[in-house]
Design a protein around this motif. Structure first.
Motif, PDB file in Angstrom:
ATOM      1  N   SER A 400       0.838  -1.212   0.000  1.00 26.07           N
ATOM      2  CA  SER A 400       0.000   0.000   0.000  1.00 26.07           C
ATOM      3  C   SER A 400       0.873   1.263   0.000  1.00 26.07           C
ATOM      4  N   ALA A 401       2.168   1.076   0.224  1.00 32.17           N
ATOM      5  CA  ALA A 401       3.071   2.242   0.255  1.00 32.17           C
ATOM      6  C   ALA A 401       3.378   2.769  -1.146  1.00 32.17           C
ATOM      7  N   MET A 402       3.109   1.967  -2.167  1.00 28.40           N
ATOM      8  CA  MET A 402       3.433   2.381  -3.546  1.00 28.40           C
ATOM      9  C   MET A 402       2.277   2.051  -4.487  1.00 28.40           C
ATOM     10  N   HIS A 403       2.373   2.580  -5.700  1.00 26.83           N
ATOM     11  CA  HIS A 403       1.374   2.214  -6.702  1.00 26.83           C
ATOM     12  C   HIS A 403       1.944   1.184  -7.671  1.00 26.83           C
ATOM     13  N   PHE A 404       1.065   0.282  -8.109  1.00 24.95           N
ATOM     14  CA  PHE A 404       1.454  -0.741  -9.087  1.00 24.95           C
ATOM     15  C   PHE A 404       0.349  -0.848 -10.127  1.00 24.95           C
ATOM     16  N   ASP A 405       0.725  -1.243 -11.352  1.00 21.11           N
ATOM     17  CA  ASP A 405      -0.311  -1.471 -12.354  1.00 21.11           C
ATOM     18  C   ASP A 405      -0.849  -2.909 -12.171  1.00 21.11           C
ATOM     19  N   PRO A 406      -1.884  -3.298 -12.926  1.00 25.21           N
ATOM     20  CA  PRO A 406      -2.462  -4.639 -12.703  1.00 25.21           C
ATOM     21  C   PRO A 406      -1.493  -5.779 -13.015  1.00 25.21           C
ATOM     22  N   PHE A 407      -0.359  -5.467 -13.677  1.00 20.61           N
ATOM     23  CA  PHE A 407       0.630  -6.518 -13.952  1.00 20.61           C
ATOM     24  C   PHE A 407       1.734  -6.528 -12.902  1.00 20.61           C
ATOM     25  N   GLY A 408       1.614  -5.666 -11.889  1.00 23.35           N
ATOM     26  CA  GLY A 408       2.583  -5.652 -10.800  1.00 23.35           C
ATOM     27  C   GLY A 408       3.769  -4.739 -11.037  1.00 23.35           C
ATOM     28  N   GLN A 409       3.724  -3.919 -12.108  1.00 24.76           N
ATOM     29  CA  GLN A 409       4.836  -2.991 -12.361  1.00 24.76           C
ATOM     30  C   GLN A 409       4.661  -1.719 -11.525  1.00 24.76           C
ATOM     31  N   PRO A 410       5.733  -1.275 -10.847  1.00 21.65           N
ATOM     32  CA  PRO A 410       5.623  -0.054 -10.032  1.00 21.65           C
ATOM     33  C   PRO A 410       5.304   1.167 -10.900  1.00 21.65           C
ATOM     34  N   LEU A 411       4.567   2.095 -10.316  1.00 28.71           N
ATOM     35  CA  LEU A 411       4.191   3.313 -11.033  1.00 28.71           C
ATOM     36  C   LEU A 411       4.470   4.519 -10.145  1.00 28.71           C
ATOM     37  N   SER A 412       4.786   5.647 -10.764  1.00 25.86           N
ATOM     38  CA  SER A 412       4.915   6.873  -9.971  1.00 25.86           C
ATOM     39  C   SER A 412       3.511   7.326  -9.575  1.00 25.86           C
ATOM     40  N   ASP A 413       3.434   8.214  -8.587  1.00 28.73           N
ATOM     41  CA  ASP A 413       2.119   8.722  -8.167  1.00 28.73           C
ATOM     42  C   ASP A 413       1.414   9.397  -9.341  1.00 28.73           C
ATOM     43  N   ALA A 414       2.191  10.150 -10.118  1.00 25.77           N
ATOM     44  CA  ALA A 414       1.597  10.898 -11.238  1.00 25.77           C
ATOM     45  C   ALA A 414       1.041   9.943 -12.296  1.00 25.77           C
ATOM     46  N   GLU A 415       1.826   8.902 -12.583  1.00 25.75           N
ATOM     47  CA  GLU A 415       1.393   7.913 -13.580  1.00 25.75           C
ATOM     48  C   GLU A 415       0.124   7.198 -13.100  1.00 25.75           C
ATOM     49  N   TRP A 416       0.085   6.856 -11.831  1.00 23.17           N
ATOM     50  CA  TRP A 416      -1.104   6.209 -11.253  1.00 23.17           C
ATOM     51  C   TRP A 416      -2.324   7.120 -11.427  1.00 23.17           C
ATOM     52  N   GLU A 417      -2.176   8.381 -11.052  1.00 23.40           N
ATOM     53  CA  GLU A 417      -3.300   9.324 -11.169  1.00 23.40           C
ATOM     54  C   GLU A 417      -3.775   9.407 -12.612  1.00 23.40           C
ATOM     55  N   ARG A 418      -2.807   9.403 -13.517  1.00 21.43           N
ATOM     56  CA  ARG A 418      -3.140   9.544 -14.931  1.00 21.43           C
ATOM     57  C   ARG A 418      -3.883   8.312 -15.466  1.00 21.43           C
ATOM     58  N   ARG A 419      -3.530   7.131 -14.954  1.00 21.31           N
ATOM     59  CA  ARG A 419      -4.035   5.910 -15.581  1.00 21.31           C
ATOM     60  C   ARG A 419      -5.052   5.109 -14.770  1.00 21.31           C
ATOM     61  N   LYS A 420      -5.275   5.489 -13.519  1.00 26.42           N
ATOM     62  CA  LYS A 420      -6.097   4.604 -12.673  1.00 26.42           C
ATOM     63  C   LYS A 420      -7.507   4.378 -13.222  1.00 26.42           C
ATOM     64  N   ASP A 421      -8.038   5.359 -13.971  1.00 33.06           N
ATOM     65  CA  ASP A 421      -9.382   5.189 -14.544  1.00 33.06           C
ATOM     66  C   ASP A 421      -9.441   4.093 -15.613  1.00 33.06           C
ATOM     67  N   GLU A 422      -8.267   3.722 -16.133  1.00 34.55           N
ATOM     68  CA  GLU A 422      -8.240   2.596 -17.092  1.00 34.55           C
ATOM     69  C   GLU A 422      -8.468   1.272 -16.378  1.00 34.55           C
ATOM     70  N   TRP A 423      -8.121   1.253 -15.071  1.00 40.79           N
ATOM     71  CA  TRP A 423      -8.090  -0.042 -14.366  1.00 40.79           C
ATOM     72  C   TRP A 423      -9.183  -0.200 -13.319  1.00 40.79           C
ATOM     73  N   LEU A 424      -9.700   0.932 -12.852  1.00 38.71           N
ATOM     74  CA  LEU A 424     -10.732   0.870 -11.808  1.00 38.71           C
ATOM     75  C   LEU A 424     -11.977   1.594 -12.296  1.00 38.71           C
ATOM     76  N   PRO A 425     -13.157   1.197 -11.779  1.00 41.16           N
ATOM     77  CA  PRO A 425     -14.384   1.859 -12.236  1.00 41.16           C
ATOM     78  C   PRO A 425     -14.287   3.362 -12.003  1.00 41.16           C
ATOM     79  N   ASN A 426     -14.652   4.142 -13.003  1.00 43.19           N
ATOM     80  CA  ASN A 426     -14.625   5.600 -12.852  1.00 43.19           C
ATOM     81  C   ASN A 426     -16.077   6.102 -12.818  1.00 43.19           C
ATOM     82  N   PRO A 427     -16.285   7.372 -12.508  1.00 39.65           N
ATOM     83  CA  PRO A 427     -17.668   7.870 -12.368  1.00 39.65           C
ATOM     84  C   PRO A 427     -18.516   7.615 -13.612  1.00 39.65           C
TER      85      PRO A 427
END
Ligand code: BYC
Length: 472
Positions: A400-427
């Motif tokens: 929980s200390a870091m972000h990862f994509d669904p394949f387990g690759q680490p992501l920066s906070d900015a990259e996570w913010e940019r892409r999380k809507d691709e992987w999780l339900p968005n509004p």
């Protein structure tokens, strides 16, 4: 006076005056909670075709009748005792199991029972609006079946609190009705039970993945040296199986319909245009509920878990299938996050017991996803659903200390913010799902456009049976 008939039980309630008095005090509060926080709009006029446990043998357990929900007979059942049962793991292995709570483990055991108990009413609260958006009477009935059984699971934990934990237990039993899912001041204990379940995709994923954590945890509690806890959870497991059936077949039926719509559209059109649920949306909900349910297994490295195991309070799923039940020397290999870097390492297996249970859980989930993929295969569709990596979207544990994509690759906070809507339900996804679920389907035998009918009805009744009827 509460009669044993009102509360079906196999715990000798009619001859246990102390327990009867405690329940007499608690029951009216429970009913009030059910009316306030249970299925909204289905309290007074609707009769639901549900099964009620009236004994633990198969014939008594599968007793079906129409009932108004607040009049459901929530019972107290323990699986039959095992003759001369011995502690099966940890430091007290081989000794007789406990029929009373040992003073030195009272706090730990109470905490386990309260945490388990807290999830049960929480799930009913989370699901309370779904009846207003149901895809069919068959599904509506299944929702209520799950709800009344979660209510019964709360009764099971309250029975343990009242019978074995004295005054503190009675106070805890009251608090189980006072915390509320998603309430800012008095939330439920575990995070996933504060998440909203606002549409039926959430519901089916919850019963597939979160109820399966219920299975993990109940399997491990059923190994407990505290025999009444073991026997209570063993019976709860039989009910849990139905909840996962509801989840797995619910998604399977959505997939079936999605495939039909994809074919109708010549494999190229977006099925949303035809009122269906597209595969990327289904994948996002898998990602969400699987990761939330991984969190429910606790930290990867846990001294609490080590001590539960050492003291015989909580074992592993199917403890008898392991060779070493003492686990005093064994090490466990896992992926660790140290100073922001991933590396493989070893930790004492006792401290890895949450992770060991999570391994079992991931395998069990994977079997379900494999079965879903067979539907896609059968329809000649090449897309496949998958479980995300276990580091993805974690809120508990070291990842929980870091972000990862669904394949387990680490992501920066900015990259996570940019892409999380691709992987999780968005509004927008949620808005779409609510739009196709805006009108409930209450006509027997009719199903919402986004879901296929089940292959068969319930307990031999046809699919177009009136599973919920209105008495006005
Ligand atoms: N959310 O040492 P750790 C079900 C806290 S579902 C928030 O890993 P432990 C059902 C933890 O409280 C099954 N906080 O904890 C399904 C502790 O806090 P403090 C429910 C969390 O105890 C569908 C700290 O982190 N069963 O039946 O080893 C519908 C240290 O963590 C969470 C049970 O829960 C979280 N997810 O492991 C209806 C079984 N996770 O006190 C029903 C009983 C951890 O240090 N419970 N924390 O501030 C347990 O066995 C354990 O409590 C857990 C956590 C496995 C849940």
């Amino acid at each position: 006076m509460i009669s044993a008939e009102r509360i079906p039980n196999n715990v000798g309630l009619s001859s246990n005056k102390r327990l009867q008095r405690a329940l007499e005090h608690w029951q009216p509060k429970y009913i009030q909670w059910w009316r306030d926080m249970g299925p909204q709009g289905f309290q007074d006029y609707h009769q639901v075709y549900v099964r009620t446990a009236v004994s633990v043998d198969p014939s008594g357990w599968a007793h079906f009748e129409y009932v108004k929900l607040p009049e459901y007979r929530w019972g107290i059942f323990l699986a039959d005792p095992v003759h001369d049962r011995r502690i099966g793991f940890g430091d007290f292995m081989g000794q007789s199991v406990w029929q009373e709570v040992p003073g030195e483990f009272r706090n730990q055991l109470r905490r386990l029972v309260v945490t388990q108990g807290d999830t049960e009413p929480a799930s009913v609260e989370q699901q309370r609006w779904l009846g207003q958006r149901c895809p069919s009477l068959y599904d509506l009935r299944n929702l209520f079946q799950v709800n009344v059984e979660e209510g019964r699971h709360l009764w099971a934990m309250v029975y343990l609190l009242h019978s074995y934990f004295g005054r503190d237990g009675r106070d805890e039993a009251e608090e189980l009705l006072e915390r509320q899912s998603g309430n800012r001041d008095k939330p439920r204990i575990l995070d996933a039970f504060n998440e909203p379940i606002e549409n039926w995709l959430d519901f089916f994923m919850f019963t597939m993945f979160t109820d399966r954590d219920g299975k993990s945890q109940l399997l491990s509690l059923s190994e407990s040296s505290l025999d009444p806890l073991s026997r209570t959870t063993r019976f709860m497991l039989t009910e849990e199986a139905h909840h996962m059936f509801v989840g797995e077949t619910g998604i399977a039926r959505i997939l079936e319909r999605t495939c039909q719509l994809m074919k109708q559209a010549g494999f190229s059109e977006d099925v949303r245009k035809m009122g269906g649920i597209d595969l990327p949306t289904i994948q996002k909900f898998i990602n969400l509920w699987f990761s939330l349910s991984l969190d429910l297994h606790g930290n990867e490295v846990s001294t609490n878990a080590a001590s539960y195991f050492a003291n015989g309070l909580k074992g592993r799923a199917y403890e008898e299938r392991w060779d070493d039940h003492s686990v005093s020397e064994a090490m466990y290999e896992l992926e660790l996050l140290k100073d922001g870097r991933l590396q493989r390492g070893h930790i004492p297996m006792r401290t890895a017991m949450n992770e060991v249970l999570r391994d079992w859980y991931v395998g069990d989930c994977q079997n379900g996803v494999t079965r879903w993929n067979r539907i896609l295969e059968r329809h000649g569709i090449s897309d496949r659903l998958r479980l995300p990596d276990r580091k993805f979207n974690r809120g508990i544990g070291m990842f929980s200390a870091m972000h990862f994509d669904p394949f387990g690759q680490p992501l920066s906070d900015a990259e996570w913010e940019r892409r999380k809507d691709e992987w999780l339900p968005n509004p927008r996804d949620r808005e779409y799902l609510l739009s196709i679920q805006a009108e409930p389907v209450y006509e027997p035998g009719k199903f919402a456009n986004y879901i296929a009918p089940p292959q068969r009805g319930i307990k031999g009744a046809p699919v177009n049976f009136e599973y919920v009827r209105t008495e006005l």
